[in-house]
Structure formats: C-alpha cells, structure tokens
Design an enzyme around this catalytic site. Structure first.
Site: not given
Length: 311
Positions: A92, A123
């Site tokens: 963004e 992960e």
C-alpha cells in the site's frame, strides 16, 4: 506422543494467544447475531492493547525514520497471517506515498505463493529468513520488523537475528508477553490481546493488532519523511481516474485555489501533487518547485519556508 510433539504442546500451553476459553465452548449454539456481537466485543479490546505499547511503537518509528531518511529500507518479515499483513502494508505504500516498491518490502515465509497457499515448513526455517534477507543485500541503514503472533516463529526470529548481523535496525512485533522475538530485537513490541474467540486462530485479534501497529509504523514514518502536508497525502500517486480526482481535491484543500489554477498547476508539474501545491502557494514554476523540494528532501513545509525566506 513424541518428545518433540510434547515439547511443542508445552510451549503452546504457555502462550496467551493459544489459551482455551471454556466460557466460549458452546459458542456454536448461539444465534448468528449473538456470535457476531461476541466477536465484535472481542475486537473492541484490541485498540487498548495497542495503546499500551505506543511508547515502544513511537521509539521504533523514530529509529526507522532516521534510517529511511538516509536511504534505508523498511522490511517486514513474517509467516502465515503475519507475513500476509506485512506484505499488504508494504504494497500500500507506493500508491499512497509514492515510495519506490523496493523502499518498503514485505517478506512472507515460503515466498509469494504463500500469500494464498500454506508452504510446508516455511515458517519453521530461520535459515530461509536469512536467505530472503541476504537476497535483499541488507545494510545498516535498513530496518527489519519480524512479525509473529506467538513471538516464537523461527522465520520471524531468524529474520531479526540475521538483520542484527548486518547492523540493521530490528523490531520484534508479537502478541505474547516475554516473547523470544521481542528479546531478539532492539525494539520489542508486545501487543497482548489475550486468547482468541476461536482457540489459536491468531488471524483474529492478533492479526487485527498487527495490522493496526503496521498502519502506525508505515503512516507515521511517512509523515516524518515529509510524505504528507498536514493530513493530506501530497505524495499520492494518481494511477487511475479516482486517484486523479483525489489529487485535484488534495491540491484544492491545501491551497484553496480555483479549479482552473489547480489544473494548470498539475499540468505544469506532470500531475505531481506536492509540486502543484508548491507552485500555487509559493508562486513558482514547475521546475523551480521540483528543485525546492529536492533541496528540502521532499518536505513541503520546508520548501515553503525556503521560498518565504528568499521572497
């Protein structure tokens, strides 16, 4: 039960974000409206948990802004939901603040495909985080924020630990107190939101908390870097008709100029909002406005002060 499974279970039992809430054990028997009200009430507690960490968040922002002012980058690193939130916030920044896409970077364990599909074992790999950061050629001017609801995710911790070896600024954002992630970083931010509505579903309150914190980090950092004028997004990148209309409105709010003057200023500056505002408020031409902003490191108020001092 294997020893490794038993150890992992013991770890999860100590995490607030994984705690079981017996009072919600029959939530599936409630009406839809009752479930929605319960969940909404849970969500309403998150801002207060973020507020408790504001001094730590502000200290991290100041340190990040100092490095970014020297040309450094901001890198988010996380797995699963935490990684996705980091990628979202990074993506963004270019349209909102006209940052280079390489200036704010979101890394997710397992790479871009992990945005929509779980990547087995990603992960759990601190080495993968080190490799991802090494590929960015990390420097001491960069800042790395490891994100993990549990505060124990190896990818996030590995990212912070590797970043420290390169002299980069490190921040650990988690939702459990006394986390290994916060301990590994220079700046620890622990937003303790408590047990989730659905046991262990940290895309809920923990995810909301992470989103709020990253909103703070990116927005306030960009304010510190001169990417706004007051509360106006003067570095907005107008890539579609809606944003072009917003650009005109921002110039109007900043200057109070009539429509025809706003259009002329935007034409003279190639649609650059910040330059157009300077053209109108300082009475200079487009190239002069661009030069003033360069000399002022992009800070519009400083550029205006320069014109006032020489005028």
């Amino acid at each position: 039960m294997t020893a490794s499974y038993a150890a992992l279970r013991a770890q999860l039992d100590t995490l607030t974000t994984e705690a079981f809430r017996p009072e919600l054990a029959e939530i599936d028997r409630l009406s839809t409206l009752e479930i929605a009200r319960t969940m909404n009430a849970e969500d309403a507690t998150v801002p207060a948990a973020v507020a408790a960490q504001l001094p730590h968040i502000a200290a991290a922002i100041d340190a990040i802004a100092q490095r970014m002012a020297r040309g450094g980058r901001l890198v988010y690193a996380g797995a699963g939901t935490a990684g996705r939130i980091g990628v979202l916030d990074a993506s963004e920044c270019p349209p909102t603040f006209s940052t280079d896409p390489a200036q704010v970077v979101g890394l997710i364990a397992g790479g871009p495909s992990a945005m929509t599909l779980a990547v087995e074992g990603a992960e759990d790999s601190a080495e993968l985080a080190a490799a991802d950061l090494a590929a960015l050629e990390l420097t001491a001017d960069d800042s790395v924020i490891g994100i993990s609801a549990s505060g124990r995710t190896p990818y996030a911790i590995g990212a912070v630990e590797f970043a420290r070896t390169r002299g980069a600024l490190t921040v650990g954002l988690s939702c459990n107190a006394g986390s290994a992630l916060a301990a590994a970083a220079e700046h620890g931010i622990e937003v303790v939101v408590g047990p989730e509505l659905l046991t262990g579903s940290t895309r809920l309150k923990a995810g909301t908390a992470q989103k709020l914190v990253l909103n703070l980090v990116s927005t306030v950092t960009m304010i510190r870097l001169g990417k706004t004028y007051g509360n106006l997004m003067v570095d907005l990148r107008a890539s579609n008709e809606k944003l072009r209309a917003r650009s005109r409105r921002i110039v109007a709010l900043a200057t109070g100029a009539p429509d025809e003057e706003i259009e002329a200023a935007l034409d003279a500056t190639g649609g650059e909002v910040k330059q157009a505002v300077l053209v109108l408020l300082a009475g200079v031409d487009g190239p002069t406005a661009a030069g003033l902003l360069t000399a002022s490191r992009g800070h519009l108020r400083e550029a205006l002060a320069r014109t006032a001092a020489t005028g």
